[in-house]
Design a protein around this motif. Sequence first.
Motif, PDB file in Angstrom:
ATOM      1  N   VAL A 176       0.839  -1.187   0.226  1.00 36.55           N
ATOM      2  CA  VAL A 176       0.166  -0.110  -0.067  1.00 36.55           C
ATOM      3  C   VAL A 176       0.983   1.194   0.011  1.00 36.55           C
ATOM      4  O   VAL A 176       1.719   1.414   0.925  1.00 36.55           O
ATOM      5  CB  VAL A 176      -0.826  -0.115   1.382  1.00 36.55           C
ATOM      6  N   PRO A 216     -12.176   7.867  -3.849  1.00 31.89           N
ATOM      7  CA  PRO A 216     -12.432   7.573  -5.546  1.00 31.89           C
ATOM      8  C   PRO A 216     -12.030   5.998  -5.689  1.00 31.89           C
ATOM      9  O   PRO A 216     -10.928   5.653  -5.093  1.00 31.89           O
ATOM     10  CB  PRO A 216     -11.530   8.682  -6.102  1.00 31.89           C
ATOM     11  N   GLY A 218      -9.926   2.837  -7.211  1.00 31.27           N
ATOM     12  CA  GLY A 218      -8.755   2.731  -7.587  1.00 31.27           C
ATOM     13  C   GLY A 218      -7.682   3.367  -6.612  1.00 31.27           C
ATOM     14  O   GLY A 218      -6.683   3.335  -6.949  1.00 31.27           O
ATOM     15  N   LYS A 221      -8.453   0.818  -1.538  1.00 30.96           N
ATOM     16  CA  LYS A 221      -9.307   0.709  -0.505  1.00 30.96           C
ATOM     17  C   LYS A 221      -9.272  -0.810  -0.203  1.00 30.96           C
ATOM     18  O   LYS A 221      -9.126  -1.610   0.970  1.00 30.96           O
ATOM     19  CB  LYS A 221     -11.009   1.072  -0.776  1.00 30.96           C
ATOM     20  N   HIS A 356       4.487  -0.898  -7.665  1.00 29.05           N
ATOM     21  CA  HIS A 356       4.301  -1.602  -8.967  1.00 29.05           C
ATOM     22  C   HIS A 356       5.573  -1.913  -9.880  1.00 29.05           C
ATOM     23  O   HIS A 356       5.217  -2.480 -10.897  1.00 29.05           O
ATOM     24  CB  HIS A 356       3.238  -0.987  -9.500  1.00 29.05           C
ATOM     25  N   ALA A 381      -4.606   2.821  -9.264  1.00 26.18           N
ATOM     26  CA  ALA A 381      -4.916   1.737 -10.252  1.00 26.18           C
ATOM     27  C   ALA A 381      -4.455   2.344 -11.464  1.00 26.18           C
ATOM     28  O   ALA A 381      -3.921   1.468 -12.314  1.00 26.18           O
ATOM     29  CB  ALA A 381      -6.358   1.439 -10.456  1.00 26.18           C
TER      30      ALA A 381
HETATM   31  P1  ADP Z   1     -10.486   0.576  -4.736  1.00 29.26           P
HETATM   32  O1  ADP Z   1     -10.689  -0.375  -3.654  1.00 29.26           O
HETATM   33  O2  ADP Z   1     -10.102   1.896  -3.778  1.00 29.26           O
HETATM   34  O3  ADP Z   1     -11.427   0.869  -5.647  1.00 29.26           O
HETATM   35  P2  ADP Z   1      -8.025  -1.174  -5.111  1.00 29.26           P
HETATM   36  O4  ADP Z   1      -7.951  -1.302  -3.662  1.00 29.26           O
HETATM   37  O5  ADP Z   1      -8.949  -2.280  -5.806  1.00 29.26           O
HETATM   38  O6  ADP Z   1      -9.094   0.129  -5.220  1.00 29.26           O
HETATM   39  O7  ADP Z   1      -6.921  -0.868  -6.124  1.00 29.26           O
HETATM   40  C1  ADP Z   1      -6.968  -1.146  -7.433  1.00 29.26           C
HETATM   41  C2  ADP Z   1      -5.425  -1.494  -7.881  1.00 29.26           C
HETATM   42  O8  ADP Z   1      -4.821  -0.388  -7.944  1.00 29.26           O
HETATM   43  C3  ADP Z   1      -5.066  -2.681  -6.860  1.00 29.26           C
HETATM   44  O9  ADP Z   1      -4.689  -3.600  -7.583  1.00 29.26           O
HETATM   45  C4  ADP Z   1      -3.555  -2.005  -6.287  1.00 29.26           C
HETATM   46  O10 ADP Z   1      -2.559  -2.641  -7.055  1.00 29.26           O
HETATM   47  C5  ADP Z   1      -3.569  -0.571  -7.272  1.00 29.26           C
HETATM   48  N1  ADP Z   1      -3.463   0.364  -6.126  1.00 29.26           N
HETATM   49  C6  ADP Z   1      -4.516   1.234  -5.764  1.00 29.26           C
HETATM   50  N2  ADP Z   1      -4.221   2.066  -4.889  1.00 29.26           N
HETATM   51  C7  ADP Z   1      -3.000   1.801  -4.626  1.00 29.26           C
HETATM   52  C8  ADP Z   1      -1.979   2.323  -3.623  1.00 29.26           C
HETATM   53  N3  ADP Z   1      -2.153   3.179  -2.632  1.00 29.26           N
HETATM   54  N4  ADP Z   1      -0.835   1.609  -3.355  1.00 29.26           N
HETATM   55  C9  ADP Z   1      -0.422   0.623  -3.910  1.00 29.26           C
HETATM   56  N5  ADP Z   1      -1.454   0.076  -5.053  1.00 29.26           N
HETATM   57  C10 ADP Z   1      -2.482   0.567  -5.303  1.00 29.26           C
END
Ligand code: ADP
Length: 430
Positions: A176, A216, A218, A221, A356, A381
């Motif tokens: 994260v 928002p 991506g 969460k 990433h 994302a």
């Molecule tokens: P949300 O639940 O807020 O819609 P996700 O947690 O499903 O978003 O995030 C989607 C993708 O983007 C994940 O697979 C992750 O790899 C990447 N991502 C999003 N936010 C972060 C973050 N703060 N740190 C690292 N990766 C992230």
Amino acid sequence: MLKVKDGKKKDIGRGLVRMDPVDMDRLGLSDGEIVEIKGSRRTPVRLLAADHDDCGQGALFLDGLTRGNAGVALDDRISVHKVVVDFAFEIAIRPLTTMHLLEKDLDPSGLKEKLSGLPVINGDRIRLVLGGGRDCDFQVTSTKPGGSVMISPASELIVEKPSAGAKSDKATYKDVGGLSNQLQRIREMIELPLRFPQAFLRLGVEPPKGVLLYGPPGTGKTVIAKAVANETDAWFTHISGPEIIGKYYGESEQRLREVFEEAQAHAPSIIFIDEIDAIAPKREEMGGEKQVERRVVAQLLALMDGLQARGQIVVIAATNLPNTLDPALRRPGRFDREIAVPIPDRRGREEILQIHTRGMPLARDVDLIRIAEVTHGFVGADLEALAKEAAMAALRGIMPSIDFEDFQVPYDHLRTMEIDMKNFTAALRE
Ligand code: ADP
């Protein structure tokens, strides 16, 4: 007892823990010795001296992978035991990844060379760097003899086929980026009660049953919820609002009840409800045709009210639109804690980019700080997609030499392949 602290990146996958040499002396342990560490699991590791700066803290430094193998979490206090390890004469491992693996990647003799000297126990997760600099996690599925063993050049290595649907989504806090304040609050709110319910009971503080993450799409969460579950060794189950609503009459409530029952059976558990706004819009916005939502909200409230206040089940819900939620859900004893998960700033973007691109072979000219500066408005994302797109751009660069008939990238190309700044610039233009 030593306090668990995060290990160094360079040690990941090497089966190492580090400790102050003064503590080693005190405990009668020596540098390079194999010891066993134990939380809810146990795992053998090699003990090495910690860097000078890390000494004097009474700490034991373990990376996330090793913490998972030992079933311990950051800040736990654990002890270290001497252990006798036999050489394994046979060991089986299975890849835990969906990425495309080449036959060459799974060649036992090549893998064994990388694994020699690694102490393991059945069930451990291990990480190897394959051709092209890609990380791949494997699980140890059997060893002969059993118990803690050491892999040697003489061990017979069996590489099993990846299991269908295997996924390496064991997120940890390290996955994260840019949300350290949020993680800190989440850990206090969820990790502490899950791990030390007695302390909360004793203090007469009700641990939270529900936490609402809003921000928002991506922004991470889901990753946060998964990371807390993994770091606390809690059972994790994931449902989405639209998925529940999409069921036939009566099935939605039934599905919710099943999810809660299952979580209860596996406690400590985390139930993650994504897009909760789909099931719980404000009641005044539910017209006659919104009967399903009405019943589902009632069921969810009843289930949450029925959870015993022991902090052993936490419901984490995520939404982009906190103000559209039924206020009944936000009353005390329900989703009464909220954490905003914002769009990352420049530093956050840099951290996310680092995460990433971790397993990627980056050329020296790649300047992640610069990329973070020019990606204003990108969420996690988007940054993940950008890194993948840059990798695709690099792949296209060597396309002419890919034999489509054979559908494999020549191994030598994989080894020397790099992703450079031009590839990122190209990806940004997409
Ligand atoms: P949300 O639940 O807020 O819609 P996700 O947690 O499903 O978003 O995030 C989607 C993708 O983007 C994940 O697979 C992750 O790899 C990447 N991502 C999003 N936010 C972060 C973050 N703060 N740190 C690292 N990766 C992230």
